[in-house]
Design an enzyme around this catalytic site. Sequence first.
Site, PDB file in Angstrom:
ATOM      1  N   TYR A 633       0.832  -1.200   0.000  1.00  0.00           N
ATOM      2  CA  TYR A 633       0.000   0.000   0.000  1.00  0.00           C
ATOM      3  C   TYR A 633       0.873   1.258   0.000  1.00  0.00           C
ATOM      4  CZ  TYR A 633       0.866   1.111   4.954  1.00  0.00           C
ATOM      5  OH  TYR A 633       1.454   1.467   6.130  1.00  0.00           O
ATOM      6  N   CYS A 634       0.225   2.404  -0.252  1.00  0.00           N
ATOM      7  CA  CYS A 634       0.922   3.697  -0.220  1.00  0.00           C
ATOM      8  C   CYS A 634      -0.066   4.746   0.287  1.00  0.00           C
ATOM      9  CB  CYS A 634       1.491   4.049  -1.591  1.00  0.00           C
ATOM     10  SG  CYS A 634       0.231   4.232  -2.873  1.00  0.00           S
ATOM     11  N   ALA A 635       0.018   5.973  -0.214  1.00  0.00           N
ATOM     12  CA  ALA A 635      -0.886   7.027   0.251  1.00  0.00           C
ATOM     13  C   ALA A 635      -2.238   6.969  -0.452  1.00  0.00           C
ATOM     14  CB  ALA A 635      -0.251   8.400   0.051  1.00  0.00           C
ATOM     15  N   LEU A 661      -3.567   4.387   2.350  1.00  0.00           N
ATOM     16  CA  LEU A 661      -3.524   4.158   3.792  1.00  0.00           C
ATOM     17  C   LEU A 661      -4.933   4.083   4.378  1.00  0.00           C
ATOM     18  CD1 LEU A 661      -1.915   3.882   6.400  1.00  0.00           C
ATOM     19  CD2 LEU A 661      -1.797   6.375   6.527  1.00  0.00           C
TER      20      LEU A 661
END
Length: 668
Positions: A633-635, A661
């Site tokens: 995952y990331c932002a 997130l």
Amino acid sequence: MKNLLIIGGVAAGATAAARARRLDNDVTITLLEAGADVSFANCGLPYYLGRDIAYRSSLILASEETFHDQYRVKVHTNTQALSIDRETKQVKARNTKTGEESLFPYDALILAQGGKPIVPPLPGVDKSHVFQLWTLDDMDRMDRYITEKEPKKAVVVGGGFIGLEMVEALSKRGIAVTLVEMAGQVMPNLEGEFAGMLTKELQDYGVKLKLGKSLQAVEDTCVRLNDGTAVDTDFVLLSVGVRPTLQLVKEANLELGSCGGLKVDEHLRTSDPSIYAAGDMIEIHQTVSGNTVRLPLAGPANRQGRIAAENALGGDHVYKGAMGSSIVKVFEVAAGSTGLSLKGAKDAGFDADAVVVHKASHTAYYPGSEKVSLMLIWDKATKKVLGAQVAGRVGVDKRIDVLATAIAGGLTIEDLAELDLAYAPPFNSPNGPVNMAAFTAINKQTGFSPSILAQEFEQFVLEQTPIAIDLRDPISYAKANLRGTNNLSQNVLRENLDRIPKEHTILLISDDGQKGHVALRMLKGAGFDKVYNLSGGYISLERHARAVGFEHLSVGLFPTERKTVNERKEDASEGLGTESACEADEHGPLILDVRTPMEFAMGAYPGAINVGLDSLAEWAQTIEDKNREILIYCASGARSSYGMRMLKQMGFTNVENGGGLHDMMARR
């Protein structure tokens, strides 16, 4: 409207897709992108190569998954549009990875294929050390070559935006650079004296310039120029221009324009009422001259994408065109323009004039003040501002933006003089560069203070044979001067007025033009009629001489300084070791956070480990179990989708994109 089809992503196409969804929740939106990335910051590529931008992942703006999750847009990357059937309203396209061909129906079609770098048909341009910069793949190939081969010398062919940005980037990578430009100056869209400031900065940083020269051939260890000289190099960047991508529209028999781009109307509609277009491939209206032009710039492309989407869905939004505002940074100097140049204004039929000022960016007594050079161009009949050029080290963008707004608003030089701009010592002067340029323009327009531009200087001297008086102090005069001038202070001039023939033309030269104006008014008050001030003073004269040169005049140049680039910033990969928010569950999925360390430090999913996207491939090589369950995952989900594809290409079989997130925290 059921189906909206968009061909091309990045600036215009990606913007159109997002805008269309915000306008209509029900329409089916499909986007075909020939490359591997649908939306990335192509303007940021040189800054990553120069390590001003530390993280490659920062350049990835959106992915296929992002567009689907946020906008429900069906994105097909690595998909090349082959033909448009305007009768059945279908586009045939091929997946360049699999070779599979498909038909995509449309009710409205938006073309946003942009352009591609021009590769001149010269011997050797296909060699492995020759590059163009347009895509992330281009950037990666260049970056790998620099890292692995460690070239010592580079030749950049083309002194426009990308060429100059790459000169700086390569210099920051420790490579000695030679710049080859076919025109007589760098940034040919700028007036000579503004290009001269860039020229001096390049020379100060040790860049070798080959101006008025063109590339003839690339060999293994050198390039050959049209004057017969050879320049040693082990790296070549070609940046000689951009050609619009038009094969598809030509085969579809869509009408082209007079400048070689795709013709559109004020609604960005092509000659087919169901097909719209935006971005680098189209011709648009230049708002000041009224002429049709091609302006391959990111700002107009984004705005065109929005409007094309609105109109394709039934809107009636008129695109007014663009002024062509632009700016470039070269080491510590920036230069840019808006509206028309003086020549462009005259060619467009205006009775145009111009002045130049060099005014402090903010009050000189406050630290950090630097002179901003500003040329103001106006129409003598209406007094309306037509264009401006600005250069300096501080506050250049601010002045360009103010002047672009003034032109859009139809302001006159008198309006500009009274413009109420923000002032405090750290930011501006009570009368800053914009106000001062307007005052100077009014003085010239009314005949109160006649002046001559540096570009007009030689012809004026040859025709008028004036008495040229240099008002600068003796030390400045000794450093650089125009041969044949008299070095006199204003006080000495005042005391010797009776020795100057009043019938003769007098030309005054000061440092930046301001003292010349004061002395001119003194002479005018004493009965002298034929008195002229050099607009911009010796600063302007020297810069024009440096960039363009004079045929009959001997103008002394200021000595170059020995400057070095800033210490190279840490590589994006440095300092990106894995860091865990807490201990990962050995039996559960491996949770990867591919944000930057700074983002990770602000808060992460429990049990996640931080592996920056730029270090993901290196980290993955340490994982032996390619079947291990991985949740990434990331932002927002854009970088994680990119990382998921990377891991799958490396053989990992059980990888899931966790999205942003917020999506991850919702899993708890």
